[in-house]
Design an enzyme around this catalytic site. Structure first.
Site, PDB file in Angstrom:
ATOM      1  N   THR A 139       0.828  -1.204   0.000  1.00 48.90           N
ATOM      2  CA  THR A 139       0.000   0.000   0.000  1.00 48.90           C
ATOM      3  C   THR A 139       0.858   1.249   0.000  1.00 48.90           C
ATOM      4  O   THR A 139       0.565   2.225  -0.707  1.00 48.90           O
ATOM      5  CB  THR A 139      -0.939   0.001   1.212  1.00 48.90           C
ATOM      6  OG1 THR A 139      -1.779  -1.155   1.171  1.00 48.90           O
ATOM      7  CG2 THR A 139      -1.815   1.246   1.226  1.00 48.90           C
ATOM      8  N   CYS A 175      15.539   6.391 -10.040  1.00 45.27           N
ATOM      9  CA  CYS A 175      14.325   5.837  -9.430  1.00 45.27           C
ATOM     10  C   CYS A 175      13.288   5.547 -10.517  1.00 45.27           C
ATOM     11  O   CYS A 175      12.910   6.443 -11.283  1.00 45.27           O
ATOM     12  CB  CYS A 175      13.747   6.809  -8.414  1.00 45.27           C
ATOM     13  SG  CYS A 175      12.170   6.265  -7.693  1.00 45.27           S
ATOM     14  N   CYS A 217       2.103  -5.869  13.348  1.00 46.69           N
ATOM     15  CA  CYS A 217       1.802  -5.730  14.779  1.00 46.69           C
ATOM     16  C   CYS A 217       1.144  -6.981  15.336  1.00 46.69           C
ATOM     17  O   CYS A 217       1.370  -7.352  16.487  1.00 46.69           O
ATOM     18  CB  CYS A 217       0.884  -4.527  15.001  1.00 46.69           C
ATOM     19  SG  CYS A 217       1.613  -2.935  14.569  1.00 46.69           S
TER      20      CYS A 217
END
Length: 250
Positions: free
Chosen positions: A131, A243, A186
């Site tokens: 994301t 990039c 987490c």
């Protein structure tokens, strides 16, 4: 601003660097917050309190009991409710003078691009690299400033990518996208509750600086926090001329 707004935002107006002009810029701004969890909770609360005129809160998850140790936007009574709608309710209660939209969806592809294009600034408060890189690509495409934060276990970080500027590095310059990157969650590794509050609050502070046009945002710098030692480290980085995401930006 009317009299009620002058009173509500008086402590910001009193700041010479902020003032009425900065507050009016904040009031007229639209901010997209991606993620209504540990980072998005304090960020959204502070931005709503500060008077960001239009907040779009996007998250496709529901509130779970295990979230409540750190995701202060939600309550026990709203376990099972969509996080975006739970957050909308709280933000409207804090500041009924702003507009809040809830997007109960994982923004991707065209829908992500549409929301980023309409925003004045984007906050990446999500918890996964896929994301983050998708959000970065959309911000590069539409030249929108991005405030990125992350926190896991006892480590946090925050940076700003002002993609309106040609010389600014993007998220990919700092963290190149790769299939073999180990991603910590987490749910499996844990996170200190107040740590996400610190990082999310810093994201809100950086967002207000960019919106109001004051101070020196964390552009080309990343602040890293070791919460066990309570030590900060500042890391400077530059744009990668090769990039694949932002090298074509003039």
């Amino acid at each position: 601003m009317n009299d009620e707004q002058l009173l509500r935002y008086a402590r910001h107006v009193l700041l010479d660097e902020f003032g009425i002009e900065g507050q009016e810029r904040v009031l007229s701004s639209r901010v997209l917050i991606i993620g209504a969890g540990g980072l998005g909770s304090p960020a959204a609360l502070y931005l709503a309190s500060a008077g960001v005129g239009h907040i779009v809160l996007a998250d496709d998850d529901d509130v779970e009991l295990s979230n409540l140790q750190r995701q202060i936007l939600h309550t026990t009574a709203r376990v099972g409710q969509a996080k975006a709608r739970s957050g909308l309710q709280v933000l409207n209660e804090i500041n009924p003078g702003i507009r809040v939209d809830a997007v109960v969806d994982r923004l991707m592809g065209a829908s992500l691009g549409e929301q980023v294009a309409q925003a004045d600034l984007v906050l990446d408060c999500c918890d996964n690299f896929a994301t983050r890189h998708a959000v970065n690509r959309a911000c590069v495409q539409h030249r929108k400033p991005l405030v990125s934060g992350a926190a896991i276990r006892f480590a946090g970080q925050v940076s700003v990518f002002d993609l309106r500027r040609a010389d600014t590095p993007c998220y990919h310059c700092l963290f190149p996208e790769a299939d073999d990157v180990e991603e910590l969650r987490c749910a499996t590794t844990g996170v200190l509750g107040p740590l996400v509050g610190i990082v999310g609050s810093m994201q809100a502070a950086e967002a207000l600086k960019v919106l109001a046009g004051m101070g020196e945002p964390l552009i080309g710098r990343m602040l890293c926090l070791d919460a066990l030692a309570m030590q900060w480290q500042s890391i400077r980085f530059k744009r990668d001329p090769e990039c694949p995401v932002c090298s074509g930006r003039g």
